[in-house]
Enzyme design. Structure first.
Site, PDB file in Angstrom:
ATOM      1  N   GLY A 206       0.825  -1.205   0.000  1.00  0.00           N
ATOM      2  CA  GLY A 206       0.000   0.000   0.000  1.00  0.00           C
ATOM      3  C   GLY A 206       0.854   1.248   0.000  1.00  0.00           C
ATOM      4  O   GLY A 206       2.054   1.183  -0.242  1.00  0.00           O
ATOM      5  N   ASN A 207       0.243   2.392   0.261  1.00  0.00           N
ATOM      6  CA  ASN A 207       1.010   3.638   0.388  1.00  0.00           C
ATOM      7  C   ASN A 207       0.334   4.556   1.399  1.00  0.00           C
ATOM      8  O   ASN A 207      -0.735   4.242   1.922  1.00  0.00           O
ATOM      9  CB  ASN A 207       1.197   4.304  -0.979  1.00  0.00           C
ATOM     10  CG  ASN A 207      -0.130   4.682  -1.606  1.00  0.00           C
ATOM     11  OD1 ASN A 207      -0.848   5.523  -1.097  1.00  0.00           O
ATOM     12  ND2 ASN A 207      -0.466   4.028  -2.722  1.00  0.00           N
TER      13      ASN A 207
END
Ligand code: C5P
Length: 398
Positions: A206-207
């Site tokens: 993810g980020n």
């Protein structure tokens, strides 16, 4: 210019309260229906009788009076706009903190309508870090802050902090209502947040995207009358989603599918999501066990949603992409504009302090297909959203 508009005017304890009489007079003259709420301190500066006579409505000052309860929720629902002018330092701080110890604050906290404030204070108070912080907080709530003027102050000193003149406040109110319906009948789609690419049932790539920028843009489009579909990745923080038709997605592929379903009907599309560029080639059906010292994961490219929409785009559709760059920012933003067949690219640089992921502020430069380029100062994401939507509207009318 304000025929049929319902304006709730909150007056607080500042010497500038005397200007409220003039303000009420011009609002009424322009056709608005005005109801006034005053704090106890405001009554020391101007009489409720004056404002009640000018509005032809009783002025409300107390939550409880003569065993009756003032229905603050209904007042908030009645109004098309809540204007607090003058806004004192004290009421500003209470609004920012969500304190609710008088009628004006109770109405404010339950108001469903847009809120505009016209601060008034001495220069030293105006410049105090607490005031700066409180005003920033109000901006993050989406409130419109009318610029203070410079001139003679109540203290006898000369400086910044005077409440804007009633004529200037009127201009901002007229501008607000004009803008409000400007996207009526238009359909907009906004993507926001990160995507999570599954590795196995418990892990993902993810980020740090919070979704705040995209949600602020979606809200601004909604405020101007557009019908907005928000396609939102798995952002974890608190977001204001009321009124937005929100489709929740997890992965880049799901975001791609949701965007393609909605795009045909859309006039304005803003792709603010931080979509993962790569995803695991295979998703393990069971939790991957820790066995080896080293472990490698094969990734494959995700579909470029913006690019695919750029290829499908028809005349009359406006497509806006974002670029988050750490070097060669301008060149990269311009090549993104061309490669993805976008109309507008909003560049935000991670190297700018206060800009980017998770923050409440952002600093942008906007580029468009006609060669336009505009650089903006560091602002709250709500204000940045207004600038972006203004830019889109200018571009589509050019
Ligand atoms: O090419 P890059 O990822 O830097 O482009 C960023 C822009 O493209 C953003 O508007 C983002 O929402 C969009 N994007 C996309 N699909 C991807 C990657 C990025 O729509 N797979």
């Amino acid at each position: 210019m304000l025929k049929g508009k319902k304006i709730l005017l909150g007056v607080t304890g500042s010497i500038a309260a005397y200007k409220a009489a003039l303000l009420v007079r011009i609002l009424v003259k322009e056709g608005a229906e005005v109801k006034v709420i005053m704090t106890a301190a405001a009554k020391d500066f101007i009489s409720p009788l004056t404002l009640g006579t000018l509005t032809k409505n009783p002025v409300i000052t107390d939550l409880f009076k003569d065993d009756a309860w003032a229905n603050h929720v209904m007042l908030g629902r009645w109004a098309d706009l809540m204007l607090i002018a003058p806004l004192s330092c004290n009421t500003l701080a209470r609004m920012a903190a969500g304190i609710c110890d008088n009628l004006l604050l109770s109405v404010y906290l339950s108001a469903a309508c847009p809120v505009m404030v016209a601060p008034a204070m001495d220069e030293d108070m105006w410049k105090h870090p607490a005031t700066r912080r409180n005003l920033r907080t109000l901006a993050t709530f989406g409130h419109h802050v009318v610029q203070v003027g410079t001139g003679e102050l109540a203290s006898g000193l000369y400086g910044e902090g005077r409440m804007a003149e009633p004529d200037d406040i009127l201009k901002e109110i007229v501008g607000h209502f004009h803008q409000q319906g400007s996207l009526k009948g238009k359909k907009a789609m906004v993507t926001a947040g990160p995507t999570f690419e599954h590795i196995d049932p418990v892990r993902f790539i993810g980020n740090h995207s919070s979704g705040k920028m995209g949600v602020a843009i979606a809200r601004e489009l909604l405020n101007r009358g557009a019908e907005v579909t928000l396609i939102l990745g798995p952002a974890t923080g608190e977001l204001q989603l009321e009124g937005l038709d929100t489709i929740r997605v997890q992965t880049a592929r799901e975001m791609y599918d949701a965007c393609h379903r909605a795009f045909g009907e859309t006039d304005i599309t803003v792709m603010a999501a931080a979509v993962a560029d790569y995803t695991p080639a295979l998703v393990a059906p069971e939790k991957i066990k820790k066995n080896e010292e080293d472990w490698s994961l094969t990734l494959k490219k995700t579909p470029d949603i913006l690019k695919s929409l750029g290829q499908m785009k028809k005349d009359g559709q406006t497509l806006v992409g974002f670029a988050l760059e750490t070097r060669n920012e301008r060149d990269n933003a311009l090549s993104k504009l061309a490669q993805k067949n976008a109309d507008i690219i909003v560049l935000n640089s991670l190297t700018d302090q206060g800009a980017g992921f998770g923050k409440d502020t952002n600093k942008i430069t906007v580029f468009d297909r006609n060669g336009g380029e505009r650089r903006y100062e560091l602002k709250s994401k709500t204000e940045v959203a207004k600038d972006i939507v203004d830019y889109i509207m200018e571009y589509t009318h050019a």
